[in-house]
Write an enzyme that holds these catalytic residues in place. Structure first.
Site, PDB file in Angstrom:
ATOM      1  N   ALA A  59      -0.402  -2.725   1.597  1.00 44.69           N
ATOM      2  CA  ALA A  59       1.003  -2.735   1.986  1.00 44.69           C
ATOM      3  C   ALA A  59       1.202  -1.926   3.262  1.00 44.69           C
ATOM      4  O   ALA A  59       0.387  -1.072   3.617  1.00 44.69           O
ATOM      5  CB  ALA A  59       1.862  -2.165   0.864  1.00 44.69           C
ATOM      6  N   GLY A  89      -2.627  -4.092  -1.858  1.00 46.74           N
ATOM      7  CA  GLY A  89      -1.941  -5.365  -2.046  1.00 46.74           C
ATOM      8  C   GLY A  89      -2.690  -6.548  -1.473  1.00 46.74           C
ATOM      9  O   GLY A  89      -2.561  -7.675  -1.964  1.00 46.74           O
ATOM     10  N   GLU A 140      -5.154  -7.427  -4.097  1.00 43.86           N
ATOM     11  CA  GLU A 140      -4.449  -8.034  -5.227  1.00 43.86           C
ATOM     12  C   GLU A 140      -4.186  -9.517  -4.969  1.00 43.86           C
ATOM     13  O   GLU A 140      -4.317 -10.344  -5.884  1.00 43.86           O
ATOM     14  CB  GLU A 140      -3.144  -7.290  -5.489  1.00 43.86           C
ATOM     15  N   GLU A 169      -4.487   2.850  -4.353  1.00 40.22           N
ATOM     16  CA  GLU A 169      -3.099   3.293  -4.472  1.00 40.22           C
ATOM     17  C   GLU A 169      -2.941   4.700  -5.047  1.00 40.22           C
ATOM     18  O   GLU A 169      -1.984   5.406  -4.704  1.00 40.22           O
ATOM     19  CB  GLU A 169      -2.304   2.298  -5.333  1.00 40.22           C
TER      20      GLU A 169
END
Length: 241
Positions: free
Chosen positions: A48, A92, A95, A115
Site C-alpha cells: 500500500a 497488499g 495479497e 505489515e
C-alpha cells in the site's frame, strides 16, 4: 494489466486500485486469461501507499472495500488470472498476487507481508490465503516476523508456480499466456471453480460440484471439438460456446 507507478515501486494507492477494478470490470466476456504485472523491473507492487495509509484509521477505512473487491474478482474470475512477479511483491501487492490463480516469478523477485512492522496486519485476505497455501504455523511465522523470501523459497513453499531467469521473464510469461489461451474455456472455468471453491466445501459437496461441471463439459461444443481433434490428430480449436 500493469500497475504503473514505478517511481514508488507500484505502491497501491486508491486511484490505482480504482483504475484496476474498473479495468477488470470492463473485460470482455470472452477473455481467456488476465496477467497482472508491475511497470519497470523492480517491483510487481510494493504494498500500500504508506503516505496514503498514514491518514487511514478505523473511521476512514471506507476506501479499503475496492481492494477487497479487486482481490475477489481476481480469485472468482472464470478464466486464469496470473500474477507476473517481476520484483518486489509485498504487503497488499502480495495479497493481490495470492488472489490470482497462478503466479510466475522472476528469480530476482521477493515476496512478503511486512505489515506488522507498521503496527498493523494484512487486511486484504493475506492471513487467510497464505495459511491455506502453506499451513497455519508457517503463515504465522511469515506474517508475525515480517519475513521476506526470495523466489526460490517461494516456489519451494508452493507460493509461486514457476521461477524463471530475469532476462527471460517477459518471454516466459508470454509463453505461459500462449498455453493458457489455447485451453477449452468451459473446462477451464469448471476446473477453476472446483479447485478454488472446493476447499470451502465438504468432500461430498465438492465431488457433487465436480460432477455437475463434468456434465456441463460433456454437453459443451468444446468437448466435441476436443474429441474430434484427438481422433483426427490435429490441434483443437476451442471456442467456449
Amino acid at each position: 494489466m500493469t500497475f504503473n507507478r514505478p517511481e514508488v515501486l507500484n505502491a497501491l494507492n486508491r486511484q490505482l486500485v480504482d483504475e484496476a477494478l474498473d479495468a477488470v470490470g470492463r473485460l470482455p466476456r470472452d477473455t481467456r486469461v488476465l496477467v497482472l504485472r508491475g511497470a519497470g523491473d523492480k517491483a510487481f507492487a510494493a504494498g500500500a501507499d504508506i503516505a496514503e495509509m498514514q491518514q487511514r484509521t478505523l473511521w476512514t477505512d471506507l476506501d479499503f472495500g475496492p481492494r477487497r473487491e479487486l482481490a475477489r474478482r481476481l480469485e472468482d474470475a472464470p478464466f486464469p488470472t496470473v500474477a507476473a512477479l517481476n520484483g518486489f511483491a509485498l504487503g497488499g501487492g502480495f495479497e493481490l498476487a495470492l488472489a490470482c490463480h497462478l503466479r510466475i516469478a522472476s528469480d530476482s523477485a521477493k515476496v512478503g507481508l511486512p505489515e506488522t512492522r507498521l503496527g498493523i496486519m494484512p487486511g486484504n485476505g493475506g492471513t487467510a490465503r497464505l495459511a491455506r497455501l502453506v499451513g497455519q504455523a508457517r503463515a504465522l511465522q511469515f506474517i508475525l516476523l515480517s519475513e521476506q523470501i526470495d523466489a526460490g523459497e517461494a516456489e519451494r513453499l508452493g507460493l509461486v508456480n514457476w521461477v524463471v531467469p530475469a532476462k527471460q521473464f517477459d518471454e516466459r510469461v508470454d509463453a505461459l499466456v500462449e498455453r493458457l489461451v489455447q485451453l477449452p474455456p468451459v473446462a477451464t472455468r469448471a476446473v477453476i471453480d472446483c479447485v478454488t471453491r472446493g476447499g470451502g466445501m465438504t468432500l461430498d459437496q465438492a465431488i457433487e460440484n465436480e460432477h455437475r461441471w463434468f456434465q456441463i463439459c460433456l454437453a459443451s461444443p468444446d468437448k466435441q471439438e476436443g474429441v474430434a481433434a484427438f481422433l483426427e490428430k490435429r490441434r483443437p480449436e476451442f471456442s467456449g460456446v
